[in-house]
Design an enzyme around this catalytic site. Sequence first.
Site, mmCIF file in Angstrom:
data_model
loop_
_atom_site.group_PDB
_atom_site.id
_atom_site.type_symbol
_atom_site.label_atom_id
_atom_site.label_comp_id
_atom_site.label_asym_id
_atom_site.label_seq_id
_atom_site.Cartn_x
_atom_site.Cartn_y
_atom_site.Cartn_z
ATOM 1 N N GLY A 168 -13.703 0.630 -5.314
ATOM 2 C CA GLY A 168 -13.739 1.547 -4.176
ATOM 3 C C GLY A 168 -14.415 0.926 -2.969
ATOM 4 N NE ARG A 170 -4.064 1.963 0.928
ATOM 5 C CZ ARG A 170 -5.064 2.314 0.111
ATOM 6 N NH1 ARG A 170 -5.088 1.906 -1.147
ATOM 7 N NH2 ARG A 170 -6.050 3.048 0.559
ATOM 8 C CG ASN A 192 -8.206 6.530 -4.656
ATOM 9 O OD1 ASN A 192 -9.080 5.678 -4.480
ATOM 10 N ND2 ASN A 192 -8.334 7.746 -4.193
ATOM 11 C CD GLU A 224 -4.735 4.304 -3.275
ATOM 12 O OE1 GLU A 224 -5.972 4.175 -3.226
ATOM 13 O OE2 GLU A 224 -4.046 3.895 -4.227
ATOM 14 C CB THR A 246 -9.091 -0.507 -7.813
ATOM 15 O OG1 THR A 246 -9.080 0.715 -7.054
ATOM 16 C CG2 THR A 246 -8.389 -1.548 -7.020
ATOM 17 C CB SER A 264 -7.193 -0.110 1.278
ATOM 18 O OG SER A 264 -7.620 -0.776 0.120
#
Length: 576
Positions: free
Chosen positions: A459, A97, A387, A406, A367, A438
């Site tokens: 999302g 991440r 994102n 992000e 994504t 996330s």
Amino acid sequence: MRFRPAALLFGGVACLLSLVALPAEHTDGQSAIASAHPAATSAGFEILAQGGNAFDAAIAVSATLAVVEPMGSGLGGGGFWLLHRASDGYQIMLDGREKAPAAASRTMYLDKQGKVIEGLSLNGALAAAIPGLPAALVHLAEKYGKLPLRQSLQPAIRAAEDGFAVYPRYQQLLEFRKPHLNNAAQKIFLGKDNAIPAIGTVIKQVDLAATLRRLAIAQRDGFYKGETAKKLLNAITQAGGIWTQADLDDYRVIERPPVTGNYRGARIVSAALPSSGGIVLVEILNILSGFDLDVLTPVQRKQKILEAMRLAYRDRAVHLGDSDFIQVDQAHLTSMKYADLLRTNIGSKATPSDFLSESPVQEGQDTSHFSVIDNAGNRVSATLSINYPFGSGMVAAGTGIILNDEMDDFSVSPGVENAHGLIGSSANAIEGGKRPLSSMTPTFIEKDDSVLVIGTPGGSRIITMVLIAALDYLHNTGEISDWLARGRYHHQYYPDIVQFEADALSEDEQAELSTMGYVLKARDRKYGNMQAVLLNTRDGSLQAASDPRWLGHAEVRPVTAKLPDESLEYIKTGTD
Ligand code: GLY
């Protein structure tokens, strides 16, 4: 274990392939890959055919998606790779991440009056967190793969040089984000006169090919130091961003134990914090395990599911954030005792979110997800992101890298919705070095007789999409293609509405749910892009499926592993 006929799905059209039965221990067994783009699925198979395992294939798929699906994920972003190693059953989640630069602060998106400056956490340099995807690919190759990174990156380098043909989803998301593309991004992704390129136009990315090559040659230092790092820092600084070389040097991939749970005898293995995916999924399934869903009418069943979603997303908003920075009582949130308590909130009508203690959360076409099982039984479920579609809209000149946005996944201010309509609390407040919360939910579901490897982009709705497909699988309803095609509905606590695809609720169901107190909002388009593979552990047969909504490609193939061909020209030149 024997390999048997498998299903092949391409562009939503299912074709059945009859394949010769082979013993499982044979190196020529079958493997399955489902990804959002045919070129990425092919890249994975190419690397398997060169003697790579599922982890090498995952590198090839991740890097190729960065090229051919530039709006979904990329080197400028991050992701979560859930791994299962067949030789010893070891399961781990790679946390690649993005993380906030050290200079990030709670007030960075607020004006002098403390109001959120619209768009600042979403568009341009200040929206970008430090990328984790390149470090994760290096980590995968070093620790889990069989092939050198330079070999597994080769299909992506080739794809960047040869180009990919423009397709409808690319056009649609480009149109959406066009106003926010910087000059460098416009030059790569738009056509003449900055128009949306026609279907079939070939998009070549020579700078991205060179960047991938530097990563292939110098590994971590090929991205986080040297020419790529210099170009990234120049571009970010000029555009008002706050990254430093120290931020790039400090980036680390973290290995985290996955979140696990049980439902009707099946084992759920899913994403750990800083993704909320695993905790929220397990919490919803725990709540639902107290109802006999099979005896309820379809609308009663949906009502229970919606209420369970609401309750778990409430906890997401209130309690979840990067567990390296805040205390999260994961054991409690995923315990059956807690689910038993939560279940007492659920009646036969809507419980308005305002009536629950505490507040906040929301969506996406962004994504990317892919799923792999190789012929040895190694598995990867990976959800990757920059994102928003095309991330921050900013390409760092000379790198071909689209920077993520992000930072918007943090709670930029308490109670203020992010781009996915999610709200959050101080648990997910911005802090230098912290990872934004996330919703990505790469998941394995292990039953007595089979294993499902599944995930999707989308999302805040990722978790509920995985849930709806998982419930079909767990309740033995239909088959893999049905699970991915099923209409989707979603509740995320706030806004207190039921979002749904037009075919997810019949008119009668909509009328009944309205009577129960739900506010319904049909979405004008379908959402998600689920990719799944299914292993029958009794007979070894594999199936793979791509979401019929888009152009993904899922395939089961016999893989004849060859030794790496040393004469292949993996790397042409490098400058780092
Ligand atoms: N950026 C989408 C997510 O991580 O949930």
